[in-house]
Design an enzyme around this catalytic site. Structure first.
Site, mmCIF file in Angstrom:
data_model
loop_
_atom_site.group_PDB
_atom_site.id
_atom_site.type_symbol
_atom_site.label_atom_id
_atom_site.label_comp_id
_atom_site.label_asym_id
_atom_site.label_seq_id
_atom_site.Cartn_x
_atom_site.Cartn_y
_atom_site.Cartn_z
ATOM 1 N N ASP A 181 9.876 -2.749 16.539
ATOM 2 C CA ASP A 181 9.036 -3.463 16.558
ATOM 3 C C ASP A 181 7.872 -3.096 17.754
ATOM 4 O OD1 ASP A 181 8.361 -6.315 17.817
ATOM 5 O OD2 ASP A 181 10.478 -6.269 18.687
ATOM 6 N N LEU A 235 1.052 -1.321 -0.162
ATOM 7 C CA LEU A 235 0.035 0.344 -0.466
ATOM 8 C C LEU A 235 0.550 1.487 0.369
ATOM 9 C CD1 LEU A 235 -2.822 0.799 -0.024
ATOM 10 C CD2 LEU A 235 -2.506 1.436 2.571
ATOM 11 N N HIS A 253 -16.028 -2.344 -0.250
ATOM 12 C CA HIS A 253 -15.867 -1.305 -1.153
ATOM 13 C C HIS A 253 -17.126 -1.475 -1.719
ATOM 14 C CE1 HIS A 253 -11.885 -0.108 -0.547
ATOM 15 N NE2 HIS A 253 -10.828 -1.690 -1.209
ATOM 16 N N GLU A 286 -10.585 -7.156 -11.945
ATOM 17 C CA GLU A 286 -9.537 -6.888 -11.794
ATOM 18 C C GLU A 286 -8.864 -7.921 -12.565
ATOM 19 O OE1 GLU A 286 -7.648 -5.885 -7.525
ATOM 20 O OE2 GLU A 286 -8.911 -6.532 -6.977
HETATM 21 C C1 BG6 Z 1 -7.849 -2.063 -2.176
HETATM 22 C C2 BG6 Z 1 -8.003 -4.169 -1.550
HETATM 23 O O1 BG6 Z 1 -8.920 -2.006 -1.002
HETATM 24 O O2 BG6 Z 1 -9.030 -2.378 -2.909
HETATM 25 C C3 BG6 Z 1 -7.459 -5.214 -3.142
HETATM 26 O O3 BG6 Z 1 -7.412 -4.734 -0.561
HETATM 27 C C4 BG6 Z 1 -7.471 -4.452 -3.901
HETATM 28 O O4 BG6 Z 1 -7.284 -7.000 -3.140
HETATM 29 C C5 BG6 Z 1 -8.133 -2.832 -4.059
HETATM 30 O O5 BG6 Z 1 -6.758 -4.783 -5.682
HETATM 31 C C6 BG6 Z 1 -8.443 -2.732 -5.183
HETATM 32 O O6 BG6 Z 1 -8.992 -0.240 -5.738
HETATM 33 P P1 BG6 Z 1 -9.017 -0.134 -7.219
HETATM 34 O O7 BG6 Z 1 -8.879 1.913 -6.666
HETATM 35 O O8 BG6 Z 1 -7.287 -0.445 -7.788
HETATM 36 O O9 BG6 Z 1 -9.524 -0.900 -7.237
#
Ligand code: BG6
Length: 455
Positions: free
Chosen positions: A78, A14, A229, A205
């Site tokens: 840690d 991230l 989401h 995806e």
């Molecule tokens: C994240 C997930 O919250 O959203 C990922 O943990 C996923 O697994 C990602 O790939 C997708 O986000 P975006 O913005 O690329 O559609």
């Protein structure tokens, strides 16, 4: 005030894929304080140069490394060692920091230990309006663990200091859903079961889990995408008009939708892509799902009998996130053109990679015939922006800096979305292995007896 962003999990995916590019864009637009510091915290015993060298390999966007690294400090910590937090606090104090944002880009199991550490070190003190703490999703691994984490957090921090991220809420077109609905009478008047046939909430995806197997294998697509989401998108599509456009009123309405959503285990199909088991840190016999299709109902007057279909998965045929609203076609006009009328009105809210709104309606075919053909009104959102439209994390980091809580999720949203997923727990069949999206689509069509052309 001297700002600091302290990021735990700074060697993770991230950080490199989203947070560093977002911070670079904010610096570029001079949105960060001129002497703000970025503390990159992780457990690896690295020097600053090691960290930067690694980051340069991992970040795949163009960033101004000279400008960025001038703000950064690498901190080895840690998470179980209080002394390490105390040292971090000393470093921040020496740097003159008095406005701290602590960002936890780590799995939920680590939230309690870090929350305790930063609290005891005085990095984020309960009630200090200049200190806040941010949690990435998923918030917990299930309802029980989410509640436990939350209880812990309330012990250390005030709710007003806690920010729970769902980055989809930072996306331009997600913020646009309520405007498209409520600022257009044409849609709002027909936004109900009389006129709407069904709704699709899609986040497909192309990529697999890449290096995130360790995290993903414990979580799976239901918790990684649907609990957060997809349900967030559905709530904005389905909610009643809020009393005001304030964050609290909007959240109140969203929570009502979450309470009315039901998914029956028999209406869920799970998949796991072929090759998932070879990903790093994935158990050889893992049954974690990388694909979910689910039909949901929303049990209230507005949505009676309207199915909401959710689809998300990795290693599919395309990267596409969008909301499709299909309108009913039984408007009585069929008798006027019995041979050619194939009515279909459809509203598509495109979230990514394209962003915009497309509306499909019917017109006469150009020329001498009276045939009816579909036409489209297609609005491209980013094309109308004078600057680059902000990326989700850029928007959310900026809101965090400005203490604007609108796009962050409230505890009762998290609680009620966990309940939806929880009802399914242990009642679902094992995932089907798929080597192409077409296989899953075929399976869905067979099970539900529909073609699902738009999926
Ligand atoms: C994240 C997930 O919250 O959203 C990922 O943990 C996923 O697994 C990602 O790939 C997708 O986000 P975006 O913005 O690329 O559609």
């Amino acid at each position: 005030m001297k700002q600091a962003i302290v990021i735990f999990g700074s060697t993770g995916n991230l950080m490199f894929k989203k947070l560093i590019p977002a911070l670079d864009r904010l610096l570029n637009q001079e949105r960060l304080d001129p002497d703000a510091r970025i503390y990159c915290v992780a457990r690896r015993d690295w020097t600053f140069d090691d960290y930067v060298e690694h980051a340069k390999e991992e970040v795949d966007k163009q960033v101004d490394w000279t400008r960025l690294t001038a703000r950064m400090t690498y901190i080895k910590l840690d998470i179980d060692c209080q002394n390490d937090y105390d040292q971090l606090q000393d470093t921040m104090a020496k740097d003159g920091i008095d406005d701290a944002m602590v960002y936890l880009a780590v799995p939920p199991q680590l939230f309690p230990a870090i929350a305790k550490g930063v609290s005891q070190a005085g990095i984020v003190t309960k009630g200090d309006e200049h200190a806040r703490i941010v949690f990435e999703k998923p918030f917990g691994e299930d309802l029980a663990s989410a509640k436990e984490i939350n209880r812990d957090l309330w012990q250390y921090f005030d709710e007003s200091q806690i920010y729970r991220i769902d980055h989809y809420l930072g996306k331009e077109m997600i913020q646009n859903i309520l405007i498209v609905r409520f600022a257009n009478k044409i849609f709002e008047d027909s936004w109900n079961h009389d006129t709407i046939e069904d709704v699709y909430i899609i986040a497909k995806e192309e990529e697999g889990v890449m290096t995130r197997g360790g995290y993903y294998d414990e979580i799976g697509a239901l918790k990684d995408m649907l609990q957060s989401h997809l349900l967030q998108m559905a709530s904005l599509v389905a909610m009643e008009k809020p009393d005001t456009y304030s964050s609290e009123d909007i959240k109140n309405e969203k929570v009502k939708v979450f309470q009315d959503i039901k998914i029956r285990p028999k209406d869920v199909i799970l998949g796991q892509y072929d090759g998932y088991l070879d990903a790093v840190k994935v158990a050889a016999d893992s049954t974690t799902e990388t694909f979910v299709f689910a039909e949901a109902s929303i049990n209230n007057d507005r949505w009676k009998g309207v199915p909401f279909y959710f689809l998300t998965g990795k290693k599919l045929d395309e990267k596409r996130s969008e909301i499709i609203v299909n309108f009913k076609n039984d408007n009585g006009a069929r008798s006027l053109w019995p041979d050619t009328y194939k009515p279909k009105n459809q509203l598509i809210i495109k979230v990514a990679p394209d962003d915009g709104v497309k509306f499909q309606f019917n017109v006469k075919e150009p020329g001498l015939s009276d045939n009816i053909v579909p036409a489209e009104l297609d609005y491209c959102h980013s094309c109308h922006s004078l600057e680059n439209t902000p990326e989700a994390y850029e928007k959310l980091l900026l809101d965090l800096i400005n203490k604007n809580r609108t796009l962050f999720t409230r505890w009762d949203e998290i609680e009620s979305t966990w309940r939806i997923v929880e009802q399914l727990k242990e009642k679902l069949d094992k995932p089907h292995t798929y080597s192409s999206y077409a296989q899953m689509k075929q399976l869905i069509s067979t099970r539900f007896g529909e073609d699902f052309d738009d999926l």
